[in-house]
Design a protein around this motif. Structure first.
Motif: not given
Length: 338
Positions: A298-309, A320-329
């Motif tokens: 994701y060099l050119r833009g943010p990752p999508p919301r709701n990444l798969s676990l 835990t990290l993926v869940k935290m990324v998902n909560e933030a986004t």
């Protein structure tokens, strides 16, 4: 006693079967008896770090010593989305019990304001003169700190040097003690194995090469007045290392980390090396597993919301990290458009 949950995670490359994960943790271990101990309810901690502290400071902390969170950043999309996630979790953890987190500054070394100025407390500083970094963008980091320390009004006595890909998992206490900063010993920073090169910048008359800690500038919690002394030297050593072909080739992407370690040693500053500061996985660059999250995708833009676990079987820290990324986004406004 079980391990404490992580304090700060480093967003990296995660893969199932092949993967990499770095976690900055608050796992407190007594090395002599190999027992796990933890922080108390007041934020104090007992520990026996890798580098022994003097007995007069090896004690339970009784008073809070706030530190300012400072991260250097560029105006690239890759840096921006990481900063937004990092700042989201800083705000959620800052005022919780046990925290000694103070103010926050994104030190933007692009020379120009960007669209995150109203979202994240930011000070704009100048990049190095054109061409001086030779495409090695992190050479701007020490120069950014020099400018920030000269211009900013910083209320806290201590500073946590952080990076955009850090995520606070729970409140982080001040791990330093007086004139002894706290840092993490990276397994790939090896001053003794590179003594011939280190001696170009840290001559023998300065002392043994073991005075150069196996660290980078981040994560480090350090007293502000010490950093004010180290930062200009760190900048100059970084540039000298980059100008030396042998050093540049040998140190590569960690050159600026070695420069901070050398600069600290030149000023007689050694760090409490906290193995419990970071839990680091095996580096597996170039390998792709059955499941993967790679921030570099994701060099050119943010990752999508709701990444798969991740699937069952991967370390709990990865989920835990993926869940935290998902909560933030999910909660940061205009995530996929800004």
């Amino acid at each position: 006693m079980g391990r404490a949950s992580p304090i700060l995670m480093v967003l990296f490359t995660f893969g199932f079967a092949f993967g990499t994960y770095n976690l900055v943790t608050m796992v407190i271990r007594n090395r002599s008896v190999r027992n796990w101990v933890s922080d108390d309810s007041n934020g104090g901690v007992f520990f026996d770090p890798v580098v022994e502290m003097p007995e007069n400071v090896k004690k339970l902390k009784n008073s809070k010593t706030p530190y300012h969170v400072a991260l250097t950043a560029t105006d690239a999309p890759y840096s921006k989305w990481q900063c937004r996630i990092m700042y989201y979790w800083y705000k959620k953890k800052k005022d919780l019990p046990g925290s000694e987190m103070g103010g926050f500054t994104r030190i933007l070394h692009s020379g120009n304001p960007d669209e995150l100025m109203d979202e994240i407390p930011t000070m704009v500083v100048d990049p190095l003169p054109a061409g001086l970094d030779r495409g090695y963008i992190v050479l701007n980091r020490p120069w950014a700190f020099v400018q920030w320390l000269e211009k900013a009004k910083i209320d806290e006595e201590y500073i946590l040097m952080a990076e955009p890909d850090h995520i606070f998992v729970r409140p982080l206490p001040n791990l330093s003690h007086g004139g002894m900063p706290a840092g993490y010993p990276f397994f790939y920073i090896k001053p003794e194995q590179n003594e011939k090169i280190i001696r170009k910048f840290y001559p023998e008359e300065n002392g043994p090469v073991t005075n150069v800690d196996p660290i980078g500038n981040s994560p480090v919690i350090i007293r502000k007045d010490l950093l004010e002394k180290i930062a200009p030297t760190w900048m100059n050593v970084s540039l000298k290392m980059k100008d030396d072909p042998e050093t540049d080739k040998t140190f590569g992407w960690v050159l600026e980390m070695y420069a901070y370690a050398v600069a600290s040693a030149l000023h007689g500053v050694q760090h409490i090396l906290r193995n419990d500061f970071m839990l680091q996985g095996e580096l597996t660059y170039g390998k792709i597993g059955e499941w993967r999250f790679d921030k570099r995708s994701y060099l050119r833009g943010p990752p999508p919301r709701n990444l798969s676990l991740p699937p069952p079987g991967v370390p709990e820290s990865v989920a835990t990290l993926v869940k935290m990324v998902n909560e933030a986004t999910a909660n940061i406004p205009n995530w996929e458009t800004q």
